[in-house]
Write a protein that holds these residues in place. Structure first.
Motif, PDB file in Angstrom:
ATOM      1  N   LEU A  88       0.873  -1.174   0.000  1.00  0.00           N
ATOM      2  CA  LEU A  88       0.000   0.000   0.000  1.00  0.00           C
ATOM      3  C   LEU A  88       0.906   1.217   0.000  1.00  0.00           C
ATOM      4  CD1 LEU A  88      -2.806   1.396   0.463  1.00  0.00           C
ATOM      5  CD2 LEU A  88      -2.249   1.311   2.889  1.00  0.00           C
ATOM      6  N   ASN A  89       0.650   2.156  -0.890  1.00  0.00           N
ATOM      7  CA  ASN A  89       1.454   3.367  -0.968  1.00  0.00           C
ATOM      8  C   ASN A  89       0.739   4.529  -0.296  1.00  0.00           C
ATOM      9  OD1 ASN A  89       3.629   2.263  -2.657  1.00  0.00           O
ATOM     10  ND2 ASN A  89       2.022   2.105  -4.184  1.00  0.00           N
ATOM     11  N   ILE A  90       1.499   5.324   0.444  1.00  0.00           N
ATOM     12  CA  ILE A  90       0.990   6.533   1.080  1.00  0.00           C
ATOM     13  C   ILE A  90       1.734   7.702   0.466  1.00  0.00           C
ATOM     14  CG2 ILE A  90       0.709   7.799   3.244  1.00  0.00           C
ATOM     15  CD1 ILE A  90       1.057   5.093   4.678  1.00  0.00           C
ATOM     16  N   LYS A  91       0.996   8.639  -0.099  1.00  0.00           N
ATOM     17  CA  LYS A  91       1.613   9.822  -0.698  1.00  0.00           C
ATOM     18  C   LYS A  91       1.217  11.039   0.119  1.00  0.00           C
ATOM     19  CE  LYS A  91       1.955  12.410  -5.022  1.00  0.00           C
ATOM     20  NZ  LYS A  91       1.469  12.492  -6.403  1.00  0.00           N
ATOM     21  N   ILE A  92       2.209  11.745   0.646  1.00  0.00           N
ATOM     22  CA  ILE A  92       1.979  12.971   1.423  1.00  0.00           C
ATOM     23  C   ILE A  92       2.421  14.132   0.546  1.00  0.00           C
ATOM     24  CG2 ILE A  92       2.482  14.202   3.561  1.00  0.00           C
ATOM     25  CD1 ILE A  92       3.250  11.456   4.767  1.00  0.00           C
ATOM     26  N   THR A  93       1.440  14.916   0.071  1.00  0.00           N
ATOM     27  CA  THR A  93       1.719  15.965  -0.903  1.00  0.00           C
ATOM     28  C   THR A  93       2.185  17.262  -0.260  1.00  0.00           C
ATOM     29  OG1 THR A  93       0.081  15.003  -2.364  1.00  0.00           O
ATOM     30  CG2 THR A  93       0.747  17.267  -2.832  1.00  0.00           C
ATOM     31  N   ASN A  94       1.567  17.644   0.846  1.00  0.00           N
ATOM     32  CA  ASN A  94       1.880  18.917   1.479  1.00  0.00           C
ATOM     33  C   ASN A  94       2.294  18.660   2.931  1.00  0.00           C
ATOM     34  OD1 ASN A  94       2.037  21.634   2.041  1.00  0.00           O
ATOM     35  ND2 ASN A  94      -0.149  21.847   2.436  1.00  0.00           N
ATOM     36  N   PRO A  95       3.499  18.101   3.151  1.00  0.00           N
ATOM     37  CA  PRO A  95       3.865  17.717   4.511  1.00  0.00           C
ATOM     38  C   PRO A  95       3.916  18.915   5.450  1.00  0.00           C
ATOM     39  CG  PRO A  95       5.535  17.011   2.931  1.00  0.00           C
ATOM     40  CD  PRO A  95       4.544  17.833   2.195  1.00  0.00           C
ATOM     41  N   SER A  96       3.316  18.728   6.638  1.00  0.00           N
ATOM     42  CA  SER A  96       3.353  19.789   7.648  1.00  0.00           C
ATOM     43  C   SER A  96       4.391  19.485   8.717  1.00  0.00           C
ATOM     44  CB  SER A  96       1.966  19.952   8.282  1.00  0.00           C
ATOM     45  OG  SER A  96       1.538  18.723   8.836  1.00  0.00           O
ATOM     46  N   GLY A  97       5.113  18.369   8.588  1.00  0.00           N
ATOM     47  CA  GLY A  97       6.121  18.014   9.568  1.00  0.00           C
ATOM     48  C   GLY A  97       7.259  17.272   8.900  1.00  0.00           C
ATOM     49  N   SER A  98       8.252  16.904   9.693  1.00  0.00           N
ATOM     50  CA  SER A  98       9.413  16.209   9.137  1.00  0.00           C
ATOM     51  C   SER A  98       9.298  14.703   9.238  1.00  0.00           C
ATOM     52  CB  SER A  98      10.686  16.686   9.831  1.00  0.00           C
ATOM     53  OG  SER A  98      10.613  16.383  11.212  1.00  0.00           O
ATOM     54  N   SER A  99       8.318  14.221  10.014  1.00  0.00           N
ATOM     55  CA  SER A  99       8.086  12.781  10.072  1.00  0.00           C
ATOM     56  C   SER A  99       6.652  12.516  10.515  1.00  0.00           C
ATOM     57  CB  SER A  99       9.074  12.101  11.021  1.00  0.00           C
ATOM     58  OG  SER A  99       8.813  12.488  12.352  1.00  0.00           O
ATOM     59  N   TYR A 100       6.181  11.339  10.169  1.00  0.00           N
ATOM     60  CA  TYR A 100       4.827  10.915  10.515  1.00  0.00           C
ATOM     61  C   TYR A 100       4.887   9.492  11.051  1.00  0.00           C
ATOM     62  CZ  TYR A 100       3.327  14.931   7.845  1.00  0.00           C
ATOM     63  OH  TYR A 100       3.144  16.200   7.392  1.00  0.00           O
ATOM     64  N   GLU A 101       3.859   9.109  11.790  1.00  0.00           N
ATOM     65  CA  GLU A 101       3.711   7.730  12.224  1.00  0.00           C
ATOM     66  C   GLU A 101       2.382   7.218  11.694  1.00  0.00           C
ATOM     67  OE1 GLU A 101       4.267   7.024  16.373  1.00  0.00           O
ATOM     68  OE2 GLU A 101       6.124   8.179  16.434  1.00  0.00           O
ATOM     69  N   TYR A 102       2.377   5.967  11.261  1.00  0.00           N
ATOM     70  CA  TYR A 102       1.131   5.370  10.791  1.00  0.00           C
ATOM     71  C   TYR A 102       0.766   4.187  11.674  1.00  0.00           C
ATOM     72  CZ  TYR A 102       3.861   1.620   8.608  1.00  0.00           C
ATOM     73  OH  TYR A 102       4.701   0.561   8.387  1.00  0.00           O
ATOM     74  N   ALA A 103      -0.518   3.890  11.703  1.00  0.00           N
ATOM     75  CA  ALA A 103      -1.029   2.722  12.404  1.00  0.00           C
ATOM     76  C   ALA A 103      -2.156   2.146  11.562  1.00  0.00           C
ATOM     77  CB  ALA A 103      -1.541   3.106  13.794  1.00  0.00           C
ATOM     78  N   LEU A 104      -2.130   0.837  11.353  1.00  0.00           N
ATOM     79  CA  LEU A 104      -3.162   0.149  10.590  1.00  0.00           C
ATOM     80  C   LEU A 104      -4.000  -0.670  11.559  1.00  0.00           C
ATOM     81  CD1 LEU A 104      -4.134  -0.400   7.620  1.00  0.00           C
ATOM     82  CD2 LEU A 104      -2.836  -2.540   7.780  1.00  0.00           C
ATOM     83  N   PHE A 105      -5.313  -0.406  11.546  1.00  0.00           N
ATOM     84  CA  PHE A 105      -6.255  -1.084  12.434  1.00  0.00           C
ATOM     85  C   PHE A 105      -7.226  -1.911  11.608  1.00  0.00           C
ATOM     86  CE2 PHE A 105      -4.990   2.809  14.529  1.00  0.00           C
ATOM     87  CZ  PHE A 105      -4.714   2.403  15.832  1.00  0.00           C
ATOM     88  N   ASP A 106      -7.695  -3.031  12.179  1.00  0.00           N
ATOM     89  CA  ASP A 106      -8.751  -3.779  11.499  1.00  0.00           C
ATOM     90  C   ASP A 106     -10.102  -3.151  11.827  1.00  0.00           C
ATOM     91  OD1 ASP A 106      -9.469  -4.720  14.022  1.00  0.00           O
ATOM     92  OD2 ASP A 106      -8.778  -6.766  13.663  1.00  0.00           O
ATOM     93  N   ALA A 107     -11.167  -3.746  11.320  1.00  0.00           N
ATOM     94  CA  ALA A 107     -12.501  -3.155  11.458  1.00  0.00           C
ATOM     95  C   ALA A 107     -12.990  -3.083  12.904  1.00  0.00           C
ATOM     96  CB  ALA A 107     -13.498  -3.927  10.611  1.00  0.00           C
ATOM     97  N   VAL A 108     -12.436  -3.903  13.798  1.00  0.00           N
ATOM     98  CA  VAL A 108     -12.855  -3.859  15.203  1.00  0.00           C
ATOM     99  C   VAL A 108     -11.879  -3.074  16.075  1.00  0.00           C
ATOM    100  CG1 VAL A 108     -14.247  -5.965  15.119  1.00  0.00           C
ATOM    101  CG2 VAL A 108     -11.823  -6.112  15.702  1.00  0.00           C
ATOM    102  N   GLY A 109     -10.890  -2.434  15.440  1.00  0.00           N
ATOM    103  CA  GLY A 109      -9.994  -1.558  16.180  1.00  0.00           C
ATOM    104  C   GLY A 109      -8.708  -2.189  16.672  1.00  0.00           C
ATOM    105  N   LYS A 110      -8.425  -3.423  16.265  1.00  0.00           N
ATOM    106  CA  LYS A 110      -7.183  -4.087  16.669  1.00  0.00           C
ATOM    107  C   LYS A 110      -6.020  -3.526  15.862  1.00  0.00           C
ATOM    108  CE  LYS A 110      -4.923  -8.569  16.806  1.00  0.00           C
ATOM    109  NZ  LYS A 110      -4.979  -9.948  16.324  1.00  0.00           N
TER     110      LYS A 110
END
Length: 109
Positions: free
Chosen positions: A38-60
């Motif tokens: 899965l690709n994530i494209k950040i076009t207008n970054p407001s910071g120098s780094s980001y963190e991602y988290a992937l959750f399933d449909a029940v929030g795990k």
């Protein structure tokens, strides 16, 4: 019994209708995910780094990681090989912990 509660809100509007803190423009592709990434494209970054988290449909929580911003726009890939088919939510926060985006992701074969 019932209690009478009072709530107050402070709302700030800018006269030129622009956001006070510019929010990054986040795009995820392909969606639905049929390949291994899965690709994530950040076009207008407001910071120098980001963190991602992937959750399933029940929030795990399934996956987490960091995205360093070294160029504009920044594209980053998440390995989805071990993620089963289904509906997921990708949450992206900036280096200060502010939510930048939440995206619905569909994983298919």
């Amino acid at each position: 019994g019932f209690r009478n509660t009072k709530a107050s809100f402070n709302v700030v509007f800018n006269s030129d209708s622009t956001a006070q803190n510019p929010v990054a423009d986040v795009t995820v592709f392909p969606n639905p995910v049929t390949a291994s990434a899965l690709n994530i494209k950040i076009t207008n970054p407001s910071g120098s780094s980001y963190e991602y988290a992937l959750f399933d449909a029940v929030g795990k929580l399934l996956l987490t990681g960091k995205i360093p911003v070294t160029q504009f726009p920044q594209t980053f890939s998440i390995d989805m090989k071990r993620v089963a088919c289904g509906v997921y939510f990708l949450k992206l926060v900036d280096e200060n912990g502010n939510k930048v985006a939440t995206k619905k992701i569909v994983r298919q074969n």
